[in-house]
Enzyme design. Structure first.
Site, PDB file in Angstrom:
ATOM      1  N   GLU A 140      -4.581   7.912  26.595  1.00 24.64           N
ATOM      2  CA  GLU A 140      -4.676   7.353  27.961  1.00 24.64           C
ATOM      3  C   GLU A 140      -4.114   8.337  29.000  1.00 24.64           C
ATOM      4  OE1 GLU A 140      -4.225   3.230  28.592  1.00 24.64           O
ATOM      5  OE2 GLU A 140      -4.581   2.741  26.497  1.00 24.64           O
ATOM      6  N   LEU A 158     -14.465   5.960  26.827  1.00 28.28           N
ATOM      7  CA  LEU A 158     -14.559   6.889  27.958  1.00 28.28           C
ATOM      8  C   LEU A 158     -14.630   8.333  27.424  1.00 28.28           C
ATOM      9  CD1 LEU A 158     -14.325   7.469  31.069  1.00 28.28           C
ATOM     10  CD2 LEU A 158     -11.845   7.586  30.735  1.00 28.28           C
TER      11      LEU A 158
HETATM   12  C1  LIG Z   1      -5.297   7.871  18.386  1.00 22.75           C
HETATM   13  C2  LIG Z   1      -6.118   8.024  19.629  1.00 22.75           C
HETATM   14  C3  LIG Z   1      -6.720   6.909  20.201  1.00 22.75           C
HETATM   15  C4  LIG Z   1      -7.536   7.047  21.340  1.00 22.75           C
HETATM   16  N1  LIG Z   1      -8.190   5.937  21.826  1.00 22.75           N
HETATM   17  C5  LIG Z   1      -9.084   6.106  22.842  1.00 22.75           C
HETATM   18  C6  LIG Z   1      -9.904   5.005  23.265  1.00 22.75           C
HETATM   19  O1  LIG Z   1      -9.795   3.880  22.755  1.00 22.75           O
HETATM   20  N2  LIG Z   1     -10.831   5.227  24.246  1.00 22.75           N
HETATM   21  C7  LIG Z   1     -10.980   6.449  24.843  1.00 22.75           C
HETATM   22  O2  LIG Z   1     -11.847   6.576  25.722  1.00 22.75           O
HETATM   23  N3  LIG Z   1     -10.220   7.511  24.461  1.00 22.75           N
HETATM   24  C8  LIG Z   1      -9.285   7.373  23.477  1.00 22.75           C
HETATM   25  N4  LIG Z   1      -8.526   8.435  23.062  1.00 22.75           N
HETATM   26  C9  LIG Z   1      -8.743   9.747  23.702  1.00 22.75           C
HETATM   27  C10 LIG Z   1      -7.569  10.228  24.540  1.00 22.75           C
HETATM   28  O3  LIG Z   1      -7.502   9.501  25.734  1.00 22.75           O
HETATM   29  C11 LIG Z   1      -7.772  11.748  24.745  1.00 22.75           C
HETATM   30  O4  LIG Z   1      -7.495  12.362  23.504  1.00 22.75           O
HETATM   31  C12 LIG Z   1      -6.876  12.286  25.828  1.00 22.75           C
HETATM   32  O5  LIG Z   1      -7.281  11.823  27.085  1.00 22.75           O
HETATM   33  C13 LIG Z   1      -6.877  13.842  25.847  1.00 22.75           C
HETATM   34  O6  LIG Z   1      -8.159  14.369  25.810  1.00 22.75           O
HETATM   35  P1  LIG Z   1      -8.506  15.525  24.753  1.00 22.75           P
HETATM   36  O7  LIG Z   1      -8.025  15.053  23.430  1.00 22.75           O
HETATM   37  O8  LIG Z   1      -9.934  15.867  24.890  1.00 22.75           O
HETATM   38  O9  LIG Z   1      -7.600  16.753  25.183  1.00 22.75           O
HETATM   39  P2  LIG Z   1      -7.977  17.874  26.280  1.00 22.75           P
HETATM   40  O10 LIG Z   1      -8.386  17.215  27.540  1.00 22.75           O
HETATM   41  O11 LIG Z   1      -8.894  18.870  25.669  1.00 22.75           O
HETATM   42  O12 LIG Z   1      -6.555  18.548  26.506  1.00 22.75           O
HETATM   43  C14 LIG Z   1      -6.019  19.582  25.683  1.00 22.75           C
HETATM   44  C15 LIG Z   1      -4.710  20.059  26.320  1.00 22.75           C
HETATM   45  O13 LIG Z   1      -4.982  20.630  27.616  1.00 22.75           O
HETATM   46  C16 LIG Z   1      -4.195  19.976  28.593  1.00 22.75           C
HETATM   47  N5  LIG Z   1      -4.932  19.904  29.861  1.00 22.75           N
HETATM   48  C17 LIG Z   1      -6.200  19.473  30.078  1.00 22.75           C
HETATM   49  N6  LIG Z   1      -6.515  19.539  31.378  1.00 22.75           N
HETATM   50  C18 LIG Z   1      -5.390  20.013  32.018  1.00 22.75           C
HETATM   51  C19 LIG Z   1      -5.071  20.306  33.372  1.00 22.75           C
HETATM   52  N7  LIG Z   1      -5.949  20.099  34.375  1.00 22.75           N
HETATM   53  N8  LIG Z   1      -3.830  20.787  33.651  1.00 22.75           N
HETATM   54  C20 LIG Z   1      -2.923  20.984  32.662  1.00 22.75           C
HETATM   55  N9  LIG Z   1      -3.175  20.725  31.361  1.00 22.75           N
HETATM   56  C21 LIG Z   1      -4.391  20.234  31.038  1.00 22.75           C
HETATM   57  C22 LIG Z   1      -3.928  18.595  28.016  1.00 22.75           C
HETATM   58  O14 LIG Z   1      -2.783  18.007  28.632  1.00 22.75           O
HETATM   59  C23 LIG Z   1      -3.711  18.930  26.552  1.00 22.75           C
HETATM   60  O15 LIG Z   1      -2.400  19.391  26.361  1.00 22.75           O
HETATM   61  C24 LIG Z   1      -7.699   8.322  21.939  1.00 22.75           C
HETATM   62  C25 LIG Z   1      -7.046   9.442  21.386  1.00 22.75           C
HETATM   63  C26 LIG Z   1      -6.292   9.313  20.244  1.00 22.75           C
HETATM   64  C27 LIG Z   1      -5.662  10.557  19.657  1.00 22.75           C
END
Ligand SMILES: Cc1cc2nc3c(=O)[nH]c(=O)nc-3n(C[C@H](O)[C@H](O)[C@H](O)COP(=O)(O)OP(=O)(O)OC[C@H]3O[C@@H](n4cnc5c(N)ncnc54)[C@H](O)[C@@H]3O)c2cc1C
Length: 367
Positions: free
Chosen positions: A349, A111
């Site tokens: 997640e 995703l």
């Molecule tokens: C080890 C690992 C395994 C993973 N496995 C999968 C997988 O199998 N499949 C998959 O699809 N994804 C996977 N992910 C992705 C994971 O779901 C995302 O990293 C997560 O959803 C956060 O997205 P981002 O890293 O882009 O952070 P961002 O969305 O850029 O967030 C950065 C910061 O801003 C904050 N933030 C963002 N929007 C808001 C808001 N509206 N209000 C307040 N704060 C906000 C967040 O909480 C965070 O603190 C994985 C991630 C990791 C690290």
């Protein structure tokens, strides 16, 4: 059985896999033979046919020993396999579930993208209809088993950017021309779990690989994540319990000022807080799992369990390192790894901030 398997097959290799960041694919095939890779899949499709509550129990036992293996088990069971189980048609279930449930195949679920994590609905990866086929272009990031997965569930945009119902779910097998694994991430923790890019470059798949209606992909993904969040709560609980049990034991063995450090109130109060927080997280997690098993809507309860259990896993493992003192800061004792692994639980997640958005939306809904 899960506890016994973790002690015999995982514990001896935990630091080796962590240091080398090796993804032990063979282990997952063995776990599949025991039913741990298809816990929720009905027996008719080769799974163990157990409940969410039993899944939570098994996942905790694995995660008490290694969070990385727990994360891979959770992603395989709840995300990829769970998505096909809930939204695949009969033909898709017959084709993929037996291989996934027995661990013959490892599953991935895509995703997240480089520029859209929390804001997943804004995805850029597209699937464009071409007769009986779909042409896929784009990149998915941070995907558990992005390189090693034999099959992936992909959520891609099939409508206008920013439009409603503009994403669709597809099943894509490894080896399909135009689908490759990309960069593998070098992570702080969960290092035995593979996290990598999935790249689609004019990748053509038949319409028969589509799951559900065109445009229903994002709604499907949110439903899958409701269940997935219970599994991350269970993963968090396993990590917290592993750290707590190690610290509890050490506090009775380590002597300072002529007495075990557990006899100091400063240490015993930490243990009291840790035990209470773990119990509260466990009750929230079991509640969400029971609701899921009973088919009761549990978006609120799953978000609460994930949010609380993951934050407590970080707090408990931090305190465990403190109880171990300088020894806790070394790789000769298990707590530094629990501490590193725990942090993923507040991010994957849906971050803690996103869980709070979900919780706030749910509690304000009917006011
Ligand atoms: C080890 C690992 C395994 C993973 N496995 C999968 C997988 O199998 N499949 C998959 O699809 N994804 C996977 N992910 C992705 C994971 O779901 C995302 O990293 C997560 O959803 C956060 O997205 P981002 O890293 O882009 O952070 P961002 O969305 O850029 O967030 C950065 C910061 O801003 C904050 N933030 C963002 N929007 C808001 C808001 N509206 N209000 C307040 N704060 C906000 C967040 O909480 C965070 O603190 C994985 C991630 C990791 C690290």
């Amino acid at each position: 059985m899960a506890r016994d398997f973790a002690a015999k097959k995982i514990a001896p290799h935990v630091m080796e896999w962590d240091e080398s960041q090796e993804f032990p694919a063979e282990l997952f095939h063995q776990m599949g033979q025991l039913g741990l890779m298809g816990i929720l899949v009905p027996e008719e499709y080769g799974g163990a046919g157990l409940t969410y509550k039993e899944y939570v129990a098994a996942l905790q036992e694995i995660s008490k020993v290694c969070g990385g293996i727990g994360l891979s088990m959770a992603a395989h069971n709840s995300l990829c396999t769970g998505h096909i189980l809930h939204f695949g048609n009969e033909e898709q279930k017959q084709k993929y579930l037996p291989k996934l449930a027995t661990g013959q195949w490892i599953g991935a679920w895509g995703l997240t993208e480089p520029n859209t994590g929390s804001d997943a609905a804004n995805m850029k990866c597209t699937a464009v209809r071409d007769g009986d086929n779909w042409v896929i272009n784009g990149t998915k990031n941070w995907i558990t088993h992005g390189r090693s997965g034999h099959v992936a569930v992909l959520i891609a945009r099939t409508g206008e950017p920013g439009g409603k119902d503009n994403a669709t779910a597809f099943i894509i097998e490894r080896g399909t021309p135009g689908f490759t694994g990309g960069k593998k991430e070098n992570k702080l923790g969960m290092r035995a779990s593979e996290t990598a890019e999935m790249i689609f470059d004019n990748c053509i798949i038949p319409d028969s690989n589509r799951m559900g209606q065109v445009g229903s992909g994002f709604r499907q993904a949110m439903k899958v994540l409701d269940g997935g969040r219970i599994s991350i709560a269970a993963l968090s609980l396993g990590i917290a319990k592993g750290a707590y049990q190690a610290a509890l034991k050490y506090s009775k063995e380590r002597h300072q000022f002529g007495q075990p450090i557990s006899s100091f109130q400063g240490i015993s109060f930490k243990l009291a807080d840790m035990a209470t927080e773990i119990m509260a997280a466990e009750l929230l997690t079991i509640q969400a799992a029971e609701m899921k098993d009973n088919g009761v809507p549990m978006t609120l309860q799953a978000a609460m369990a994930k949010y609380y259990a993951s934050e407590q896993a970080v707090k408990v493992s931090n305190e465990a390192v403190q109880i171990f003192g300088g020894y806790g800061y070394t790789k000769d004792f298990p707590v530094e790894k629990f501490y590193r692994d725990s942090k993923l639980c507040t991010i994957g997640e849906g971050t803690s901030e996103i869980q709070k958005i979900v919780i706030a939306r749910e509690v304000l809904k009917n006011v």
